[in-house]
Design an enzyme around this catalytic site. Sequence first.
Site, PDB file in Angstrom:
ATOM      1  CG  HIS A  92      -1.851   1.147   1.300  1.00 37.79           C
ATOM      2  ND1 HIS A  92      -2.090   1.824   2.452  1.00 37.79           N
ATOM      3  CD2 HIS A  92      -2.581   1.744   0.354  1.00 37.79           C
ATOM      4  CE1 HIS A  92      -2.940   2.804   2.214  1.00 37.79           C
ATOM      5  NE2 HIS A  92      -3.254   2.779   0.944  1.00 37.79           N
ATOM      6  CB  CYS A 130       0.065   1.813   8.164  1.00 40.03           C
ATOM      7  SG  CYS A 130       1.705   2.051   8.793  1.00 40.03           S
ATOM      8  CG  HIS A 131      -3.114   2.754   5.847  1.00 40.35           C
ATOM      9  ND1 HIS A 131      -1.970   2.996   5.146  1.00 40.35           N
ATOM     10  CD2 HIS A 131      -3.347   3.870   6.575  1.00 40.35           C
ATOM     11  CE1 HIS A 131      -1.543   4.214   5.431  1.00 40.35           C
ATOM     12  NE2 HIS A 131      -2.357   4.759   6.294  1.00 40.35           N
ATOM     13  N   GLY A 132      -4.254  -1.475   7.904  1.00 45.60           N
ATOM     14  CA  GLY A 132      -5.034  -2.694   8.090  1.00 45.60           C
ATOM     15  C   GLY A 132      -4.960  -3.738   6.980  1.00 45.60           C
ATOM     16  N   PRO A 150      -6.416  -2.179   1.831  1.00 41.72           N
ATOM     17  CG  PRO A 150      -6.062  -0.410   3.291  1.00 41.72           C
ATOM     18  CD  PRO A 150      -6.370  -1.870   3.263  1.00 41.72           C
TER      19      PRO A 150
END
Lengths: 448, 200
Positions: B126, B155-157, B171
């Site tokens: 990502h 960070c963003h899963g 993501p």
Amino acid sequence: MQSLLEWVDARFPLLKVWNEHLAEYYAPKNFNFWYYFGSLAILMLVLQIFSGIFLTIHYKPDVGLAFASVEYIMRDVPWGWFIRYLHSTGASAFFIVIYLHMFRALLYGSHRGPRELVWIMGMVIFVALMAESFMGYLLPWGNMSYWGAQVIINLFDAIPVIGPGLSEWIRGDFVISDATLNRFFAFHVAAVPLVLVILVFMHIVALHRVGSNNPDGIEIKENKGADGIPLDGIPFHPYYTVKDIVAVVVFLIVLSSVLFFAPELGGWFLEHDNFTPANVLQTPPEIVPLWYFTPYYSILRACTPDYMIYLSIFVGIVGAMTLFSARNIMVKAVAVVTPLILIVGFYTLEAKFWGVVAMGVSIMVFFALPWLDRSTVKSIRYRGWMYKTALGIFVVTFLVLGYLGTQPPEGLYKALAQIGTLIYFAFFAFMPWYSQIDKTKPVPERVT
Amino acid sequence: MSTNGVDKKRRRFLVNLTAGVGAVGSGFAVAPFVMSMTPSERAKAAGAPVEVDISKLEPGQLLTVKWRGKPVWLLNRTPVMMDSLKGLADILEDPESTDAEQPTYAKGIARAIKPELLVVVGLCTHLGCSPDKKLEAGAGAGLGADWPGGFFCPCHGSKFDLSGRVYKNVPAPRNLPVPPYSFKSDTEIVLGIDQKEGVA
């Protein structure tokens, strides 16, 4: 003294410059609170350059030394903490001032003709300022510096074909390294400040060519007295120089309060994760840029594969409305083809790429503002409810997106950011229509 | 055409020609500055192949080495871990690794030359965070009882399985990249040099 001035004036147009830009530059007499932020922005630029120069005296742009040299400034250099906090707090203060300065334009139509170029130069300054602060944030070489830069430079990776090579060129290495730190230092302290100063100079020269707007959005040059001086104008010096000094004093009180009592402002002006050195193998729990970038960061993260359907509907609607409103056949063709290309792109290229595009457009779209706004009046004082409502919703959306950018993009927060992104773009995309059909009030002849 | 002895057509041609040549020259003059910003010889040398001794890497162990400044994970997968790779096709974005995120010799579900030894760059596709290692299957990892073991980006899963394959609807768009690598001997691998086809 007089003869010295005459001697200089024969060799340099001192008096001419003084008169044109200060003593005989006639600004509208009805400036209000919102007109302080231009001078305050110049003050911030000077403060940042000044404090920055003193930081470079002690700072070392080397991955092995950078973090420690900043701590050295903070602990061992006499008054070093003051200079460092002035610079880091100043960065946030600069953005607050700039955002309010830009909001003033949206209120009173300062971006509208004949001031389009003033606006465009201002936008270039804004973009340069973003680059300046982004590169400056890498220099302390904290863990958030490192991973923040990692995330932002990786954005360029998403560009098809040239992306990977471009990000390698920006880094000067395959990863963020000493090469990256060193060049960011060079750009941050030399190249970009130089560009900023030149741009600010041009911004002011362009402004003084067309004259300042005012809260009524009336051209004061259209009502001149027998002496050729605008009836509603007063000389910038001494009237506004003195007035602005008052603003400077109040502003410095606020800035000092933050600087001395809460220089990190609870992690909003300096993030906690940046007080640990950069660690290549350990990402901070949550990578968050500083507050002035978070609205755009929210937009970047909002673009996931399941969001593409909404973006498709959005560009479809804008395209259809353009198709029916436009008279020019070329515009009609563009209105049909562009949404189609975009929708095909939404489903063929990665969502990550469209996130980068959306973020880029969310900043670049400001450039188009003078042409998107079709109202017959400039100032919000004489506009109808539509523009007032739209601007109000936009400001709230901008702030909400800013908050969401600091939160993990999950569940409700993610959904809100995605809705907010559509509202953000709707403010610009539908402006040609709502600004035009909005019912306006009659504009007075003279400023009120 | 000529007025007052001035051939305007000729003058315009010469001015354009001079400007054109000057523009090309300026382009050449800019080139060194642009090129100076590309990775230096030292950076390239630092990106040189890295040899890693894997003789002491026990089953189930993960070793992180730095290659080109990036964390590279070497995971010696146990038979249980290998079994966990099967049956995930429905929840993975690219279960057969058809995207070009790995050399041709590391395709399929194991994504490795020797099936048990996983070699991947430990950076999320990502935005480049380094995912957490959640190798243990089950609820202990905090990712639900049906977690088969893998990697989780805080960070963003984004989630990845034990082959570095990315889950659907996260993501990260692609599987974790497999760097070029080869076996120098049974217990030593070289990161950065491609395995010759047919050898292993």
